[in-house]
Design an enzyme around this catalytic site. Structure first.
Site, PDB file in Angstrom:
ATOM      1  N   ASP A  73       0.810  -1.270   0.048  1.00 56.48           N
ATOM      2  CA  ASP A  73      -0.077   0.070   0.010  1.00 56.48           C
ATOM      3  C   ASP A  73       0.904   1.368  -0.136  1.00 56.48           C
ATOM      4  O   ASP A  73       0.164   2.420   0.022  1.00 56.48           O
ATOM      5  CB  ASP A  73      -0.962   0.060   1.065  1.00 56.48           C
ATOM      6  CG  ASP A  73      -0.266  -0.268   2.608  1.00 56.48           C
ATOM      7  OD1 ASP A  73       0.904  -0.721   2.654  1.00 56.48           O
ATOM      8  OD2 ASP A  73      -0.930   0.238   3.671  1.00 56.48           O
ATOM      9  N   ASP A 190      -0.354   8.938  10.968  1.00 59.85           N
ATOM     10  CA  ASP A 190      -1.018   7.625  10.763  1.00 59.85           C
ATOM     11  C   ASP A 190      -2.149   7.493  11.492  1.00 59.85           C
ATOM     12  O   ASP A 190      -2.021   7.538  12.760  1.00 59.85           O
ATOM     13  CB  ASP A 190       0.090   6.512  10.795  1.00 59.85           C
ATOM     14  CG  ASP A 190      -0.602   5.068  10.606  1.00 59.85           C
ATOM     15  OD1 ASP A 190      -1.791   5.008  10.196  1.00 59.85           O
ATOM     16  OD2 ASP A 190       0.004   4.052  11.238  1.00 59.85           O
ATOM     17  N   GLY A 362       0.892  -3.348  12.852  1.00 58.81           N
ATOM     18  CA  GLY A 362       2.120  -2.354  12.869  1.00 58.81           C
ATOM     19  C   GLY A 362       2.019  -0.957  13.093  1.00 58.81           C
ATOM     20  O   GLY A 362       2.769  -0.061  12.914  1.00 58.81           O
ATOM     21  N   HIS A 363       0.722  -0.761  13.522  1.00 54.65           N
ATOM     22  CA  HIS A 363       0.144   0.780  13.458  1.00 54.65           C
ATOM     23  C   HIS A 363      -0.121   1.110  15.124  1.00 54.65           C
ATOM     24  O   HIS A 363      -0.498   0.452  15.921  1.00 54.65           O
ATOM     25  CB  HIS A 363      -0.937   0.948  12.928  1.00 54.65           C
ATOM     26  CG  HIS A 363      -0.956   0.595  11.369  1.00 54.65           C
ATOM     27  ND1 HIS A 363      -0.663   1.485  10.273  1.00 54.65           N
ATOM     28  CD2 HIS A 363      -1.008  -0.727  10.727  1.00 54.65           C
ATOM     29  CE1 HIS A 363      -0.596   1.049   9.329  1.00 54.65           C
ATOM     30  NE2 HIS A 363      -0.861  -0.206   9.475  1.00 54.65           N
TER      31      HIS A 363
END
Length: 552
Positions: A73, A190, A362-363
């Site tokens: 992505d 993010d 992973g965020h």
């Protein structure tokens, strides 16, 4: 004085196809260039890339493309973009390797791929770019400090604060503090996990979970994950080795990525641990682990084919344990659930989140997102990477830690943000929609309307009618050809066909001499559409062709 423009071309208002342009005067820098997986109502679509039409005619202004990390992505659309725009690409060592794997041979020869590392300083036109290390689910991920003529912009990339990362390299908090001391004009952060309270678990927690799943398994263990999740691949191989299992790799992209990551030193495994699929097929099942692509249930992926029994050499057998070690991307839930059910039907034991914690995001979750804002203390805040609900929730978190609501911009793709040294403005909106990729077709040949029509055909089926037509007399010549597909079963259609032919002939009875063939086609199409609706309460696609002939 010129103002800085930030134009999100992808990734805002959706999960995936992340791409952003920073523009100052006649200078443009691109951040990331990714793809998005198709949703269940997009039949035939392989993936979706950003609409970067805004950049056409401005190729001479693009000074460089900076990539934050190697997930699809964020890099998946590069092969398409680089066919149209010749600009240097800056990425970390592992990310460069993943990009090289993706690029076609002709592009590999022409693309200027520049390796960067955290701590470097890149001068890209008027932009002074400082990559800094962040934790994510793939090594060599960076955020970016970008000094522009109007102030310092920080782009978080995909990040989390992991105190015990698999690679031993935590997010660089000291660099973030340094940025804060300089004064941050705007933070672009993010938002993916803005609806997750607390903190995201460490990647290290997976080691014990994977061992707990694999240790009691009496048959093969098949672990599905993304081909670019190099850290996850390392963890699976470490656990497999500790349990006396050999590892086979299934999926072209994963095979290439494993080979590249081993060559660059990002995968540390003994040579005798990895065997070919043919070799592991000769071992007792309890000694076999297979790593495969397709955790999102993609139809053509390894797991997609295993679930439907279409793989050429592998089959799911009772006793197999299948581990889906990935997060289900929003929009893919139906596809993934269907695949899980199919795997259960074939006798596999399927382990997936939330049944067991076999995947760690992973965020950053909410507390980490607030921590980042608190460290940087930006004047302005722009939530990025996420659906509108994620962006909105992230904006509320920013307000909780002291960012005024009027200094926050919640925008979706295409909205132009303009910055001066002390102001932010949300400007006009440019196109920022979907560009579909279907095999070799990209963009305009595959329009949103075409995808919608495909979906409708899949819902209703199609009936085609062809016959010779004499315009002078207004009569059909000979017998019509009628073909129906996917409307009802063949047996039911055979029973309906006489009545359908009667409806067709009745429509022809109302045709006057001299009527144009196109008018006849519309009349027959309407009659048959009404017929099918009366019989089934459904309107299949009816295609009629009246072929003009002249009678002697």
């Amino acid at each position: 004085m010129e103002r800085l423009q930030i134009i999100p071309l992808g990734g805002l208002g959706e999960v995936g196809k992340n791409m952003m342009a920073l523009e100052y005067g006649r200078n443009i820098m691109i951040i990331d260039c990714g793809i998005m997986f198709p949703e269940s109502d997009m039949p035939g679509i392989d993936y979706i890339i950003p609409d970067y039409g805004y950049l056409r005619g401005k190729a001479d202004r693009i000074r460089g493309i900076v990539i934050t990390h190697g997930h699809e992505d964020h890099i998946g659309a590069l092969p398409h973009f680089l066919q149209d725009f010749n600009a240097p690409v800056y990425a970390t060592k592992l990310t460069c390797g993943l990009i090289e794997v993706k690029l076609r041979r002709n592009l590999q020869r022409t693309v200027q791929l520049e390796t960067m590392k955290p701590g470097d300083i890149l001068q890209i036109g008027p932009f002074r770019v400082e990559p800094y290390h962040v934790c994510h689910s793939i090594p060599d991920t960076v955020g970016l400090g970008i000094t522009t003529p109007v102030g310092l912009i920080v782009h978080s990339g995909d990040f989390k604060f992991d105190d015990t990362p698999v690679d031993g390299w935590p997010t660089d908090i000291a660099k973030l503090a340094e940025f804060s001391q300089r004064g941050v004009l705007a933070l672009l952060a993010d938002s993916t996990n803005a609806d997750h309270p607390g903190r995201t678990l460490s990647e290290q927690s997976l080691n014990a979970t994977l061992a707990d799943v694999m240790r009691p398994a009496e048959g093969r263990v098949i672990v599905a994950t993304f081909a670019s999740l190099i850290s996850r691949i390392q963890q699976v191989m470490d656990v497999a080795q500790s349990l006396g299992r050999k590892v086979g790799i299934a999926g072209t992209s994963m095979v290439k990525n494993v080979r590249m990551a081993r060559r660059l030193g990002y995968l540390d495994v003994p040579d005798d641990l990895i065997l070919s699929l043919q070799q592991v097929s000769k071992l007792p099942p309890h000694q076999v682990t297979i790593m495969a692509t397709g955790a999102q249930g993609e139809r053509r992926s390894i797991m997609g084919r295993l679930a439907t029994g279409r793989h050429s050499s592998l089959r799911i057998v009772p006793g197999d344990t299948v581990v889906l070690s990935s997060h289900t991307i929003p929009g893919n839930e139906e596809t993934v659930h269907r695949m899980i059910n199919q795997l259960f039907q074939k006798g596999a034991n399927v382990v997936y989140h939330p049944v067991a914690p076999v995947h760690v995001s992973g965020h950053a979750s909410q507390e980490e997102q607030k921590f980042l804002i608190s460290i940087l203390r930006p004047k302005f805040f722009v939530p990025i990477h996420g659906e509108l609900r994620h962006l909105t929730l992230h904006s509320k978190l920013a307000q909780e830690v002291g960012i005024p609501k009027e200094n926050i911009a919640v925008v979706e793709n295409g909205h132009i943000l303009r910055f001066s040294e002390d102001a932010m403005e949300v400007g006009e909106r440019i196109p920022g929609g979907y560009v579909y990729v279907d095999g070799n077709w990209v963009g305009s040949p595959i329009s949103a309307d075409l995808v919608r029509r495909r979906h409708e055909l899949g819902q209703t089926g199609v009936c085609t009618v062809a016959f010779a037509y004499d315009e002078k007399s207004g009569k059909m010549v000979g017998n019509p050809s009628v073909m129906a597909r996917a409307i009802v079963s063949a047996e039911a259609m055979a029973a309906l066909e006489p009545d359908a032919l009667n409806a067709l002939m009745n429509a022809m009875c109302g045709i006057s001499p001299g009527t144009a063939a196109s008018t006849v086609e519309r009349s027959v199409q309407s009659a048959l559409s009404d017929f099918f609706f009366r019989e089934s309460r459904n309107r299949p696609e009816v295609i009629v062709q009246a072929i003009p002939v002249a009678l002697a």
